[in-house]
Design a protein around this motif. Sequence first.
Motif, PDB file in Angstrom:
ATOM      1  N   GLY A   1      11.452   0.201  -0.615  1.00 54.68           N
ATOM      2  CA  GLY A   1      11.014   1.525  -0.332  1.00 54.68           C
ATOM      3  C   GLY A   1      11.594   2.544  -1.360  1.00 54.68           C
ATOM      4  N   LYS A   2      12.305   2.211  -2.265  1.00 50.35           N
ATOM      5  CA  LYS A   2      12.728   3.221  -3.549  1.00 50.35           C
ATOM      6  C   LYS A   2      11.317   3.889  -4.134  1.00 50.35           C
ATOM      7  CE  LYS A   2      14.351   0.042  -5.856  1.00 50.35           C
ATOM      8  NZ  LYS A   2      14.087  -1.071  -4.850  1.00 50.35           N
ATOM      9  N   SER A   3      10.343   3.283  -4.599  1.00 47.98           N
ATOM     10  CA  SER A   3       9.519   4.053  -5.516  1.00 47.98           C
ATOM     11  C   SER A   3       8.606   4.902  -4.464  1.00 47.98           C
ATOM     12  CB  SER A   3       8.755   3.002  -5.920  1.00 47.98           C
ATOM     13  OG  SER A   3       9.263   2.086  -6.831  1.00 47.98           O
ATOM     14  N   THR A   4       8.321   4.667  -3.319  1.00 52.75           N
ATOM     15  CA  THR A   4       7.464   5.385  -2.274  1.00 52.75           C
ATOM     16  C   THR A   4       8.311   6.638  -1.920  1.00 52.75           C
ATOM     17  OG1 THR A   4       6.640   3.394  -1.642  1.00 52.75           O
ATOM     18  CG2 THR A   4       6.432   5.271   0.034  1.00 52.75           C
ATOM     19  N   THR A   5       9.828   6.416  -1.576  1.00 56.18           N
ATOM     20  CA  THR A   5      10.711   7.330  -1.149  1.00 56.18           C
ATOM     21  C   THR A   5      10.956   8.622  -2.239  1.00 56.18           C
ATOM     22  OG1 THR A   5      11.851   5.952   0.223  1.00 56.18           O
ATOM     23  CG2 THR A   5      13.058   7.674  -0.309  1.00 56.18           C
ATOM     24  N   THR A   6      10.934   8.129  -3.487  1.00 57.57           N
ATOM     25  CA  THR A   6      11.309   8.732  -4.605  1.00 57.57           C
ATOM     26  C   THR A   6      10.173   9.698  -4.977  1.00 57.57           C
ATOM     27  OG1 THR A   6      12.287   7.137  -5.547  1.00 57.57           O
ATOM     28  CG2 THR A   6      12.289   8.744  -7.152  1.00 57.57           C
ATOM     29  N   ALA A   7       8.942   8.889  -5.056  1.00 58.55           N
ATOM     30  CA  ALA A   7       7.583   9.902  -5.057  1.00 58.55           C
ATOM     31  C   ALA A   7       7.467  10.913  -3.861  1.00 58.55           C
ATOM     32  CB  ALA A   7       6.365   8.864  -4.820  1.00 58.55           C
ATOM     33  N   ASN A   8       7.471  10.457  -2.770  1.00 59.75           N
ATOM     34  CA  ASN A   8       7.535  11.513  -1.474  1.00 59.75           C
ATOM     35  C   ASN A   8       8.621  12.461  -1.762  1.00 59.75           C
ATOM     36  OD1 ASN A   8       4.953  10.887  -0.289  1.00 59.75           O
ATOM     37  ND2 ASN A   8       6.202   8.795   0.443  1.00 59.75           N
ATOM     38  N   LEU A   9       9.549  12.109  -2.175  1.00 61.92           N
ATOM     39  CA  LEU A   9      10.633  13.414  -2.373  1.00 61.92           C
ATOM     40  C   LEU A   9      10.281  14.194  -3.386  1.00 61.92           C
ATOM     41  CD1 LEU A   9      14.410  11.645  -2.111  1.00 61.92           C
ATOM     42  CD2 LEU A   9      13.331  13.455  -0.872  1.00 61.92           C
ATOM     43  N   ALA A  10       9.917  13.743  -4.459  1.00 61.98           N
ATOM     44  CA  ALA A  10       9.593  14.632  -5.490  1.00 61.98           C
ATOM     45  C   ALA A  10       8.306  15.482  -5.103  1.00 61.98           C
ATOM     46  CB  ALA A  10       9.026  13.620  -6.737  1.00 61.98           C
ATOM     47  N   ILE A  11       7.493  14.966  -4.190  1.00 62.67           N
ATOM     48  CA  ILE A  11       6.539  15.980  -3.798  1.00 62.67           C
ATOM     49  C   ILE A  11       7.058  17.066  -2.828  1.00 62.67           C
ATOM     50  CG2 ILE A  11       4.385  15.874  -2.398  1.00 62.67           C
ATOM     51  CD1 ILE A  11       3.741  13.103  -3.453  1.00 62.67           C
TER      52      ILE A  11
ATOM     53  N   ASN B   1       0.777  -1.198  -0.070  1.00 64.13           N
ATOM     54  CA  ASN B   1      -0.063   0.225   0.107  1.00 64.13           C
ATOM     55  C   ASN B   1       0.755   1.256   0.078  1.00 64.13           C
ATOM     56  OD1 ASN B   1       0.984  -0.479   2.404  1.00 64.13           O
ATOM     57  ND2 ASN B   1      -0.961   0.299   3.595  1.00 64.13           N
ATOM     58  N   TYR B   2       0.799   1.671  -1.076  1.00 62.78           N
ATOM     59  CA  TYR B   2       1.794   3.035  -1.120  1.00 62.78           C
ATOM     60  C   TYR B   2       1.047   4.346  -0.488  1.00 62.78           C
ATOM     61  CZ  TYR B   2       3.586  -0.029  -4.753  1.00 62.78           C
ATOM     62  OH  TYR B   2       4.208  -1.240  -5.128  1.00 62.78           O
ATOM     63  N   ARG B   3       2.096   5.019   0.015  1.00 63.99           N
ATOM     64  CA  ARG B   3       1.443   5.848   0.982  1.00 63.99           C
ATOM     65  C   ARG B   3       1.971   7.313   0.472  1.00 63.99           C
ATOM     66  NH1 ARG B   3       1.395   3.382   6.799  1.00 63.99           N
ATOM     67  NH2 ARG B   3       0.054   5.176   7.239  1.00 63.99           N
ATOM     68  N   LEU B   4       1.429   8.371   0.095  1.00 63.19           N
ATOM     69  CA  LEU B   4       2.001   9.866  -0.179  1.00 63.19           C
ATOM     70  C   LEU B   4       1.794  10.817   0.673  1.00 63.19           C
ATOM     71  CD1 LEU B   4       1.089   9.633  -3.888  1.00 63.19           C
ATOM     72  CD2 LEU B   4       3.298   9.330  -3.237  1.00 63.19           C
TER      73      LEU B   4
END
Length: 277
Positions: free
Chosen positions: A52-62, A7-10
Amino acid sequence: MKGKMKNYRLITDNLSSRVAESYRVVRTNIQFASLETQVKTILVTSAAPGEGKSTTTANLAIAFAQTGSKVVLIDSDLRRPTLHKIFRLSNPVGLTNLLTQSVAPEIALRDVGVPNLRVITSGPIPPNPAEVLGSSRMRDLINNLKQSFDYILLDSSPTLAVADSAILSAVVDGIILVVAVAEVSLDKVRKAKAQLEGVNAKILGVVLTASRATRARTTITTTGDRGEVFRCQASLNTSCSWQAAMLSPWCSRALSACTCALKALPRKTSPPCGCAI
Ligand SMILES: Nc1ncnc2c1ncn2[C@@H]1O[C@H](COP(=O)(O)OP(=O)(O)O)[C@@H](O)[C@H]1O
Ligand SMILES: [Mg+2]
């Protein structure tokens, strides 16, 4: 994080401010890291899958976009792309189409409802991901995007599994290594680091992702230079779940949660609790 339904969390999903804050801390540390040398293009990788790469990259981008910077997030994990799932997007076209020039950039630059942020999903999986990512077109694409974006963040495949992130390290200013504290051995992380440094990748630092609170105690085993086996027991308090903490490069003080249990070790040997990764 094995076995659980992803479950991806942004941080836009009104995640607790503490978690959102931890991504902002990571962002600020990267901005600091770029005081000396320009850090505009950043690749996020890890030793193993599921850290947790994708979750971390997505949240960093935000987190970067929230500063008013223009940010493009690229799914260059052409093995198991997930950014389209994280942002609940379809994925008919994306990076692979841009690289084969079968679509115009404005088609692939997706608006995800976060001001200043655009996402390029992977598009269809090519038969030869490493070749596609290593092509001069990938370098040209990054250089073109630099004209209109302040930050370019790339999600990628695990370093130990395939060569993609090592290949991509040549077209980025720096790399962030995501380490799932309770999930991956220090030896694997060391190998990933050595592999990246072997291609002169510039490693900016580490982001620690923690396993769920249920695993509050974990044992990290590593070997010393003389083959000594060290077992560190990390006690992660519940607040550690869902935390990402950016550490000064390779500082293992993060493991200060580590209470080193020096099991049967010759006195003179210094424990690796300062264990440099
Ligand atoms: N900081 C974190 N703390 C706890 N769980 C996390 C964290 N980051 C990601 N996860 C969880 O780990 C799983 C794998 O995340 P994902 O970003 O897909 O990893 P990867 O891209 O490395 O395969 C998902 O279930 C995600 O919700
Ligand atoms: Mg991923």
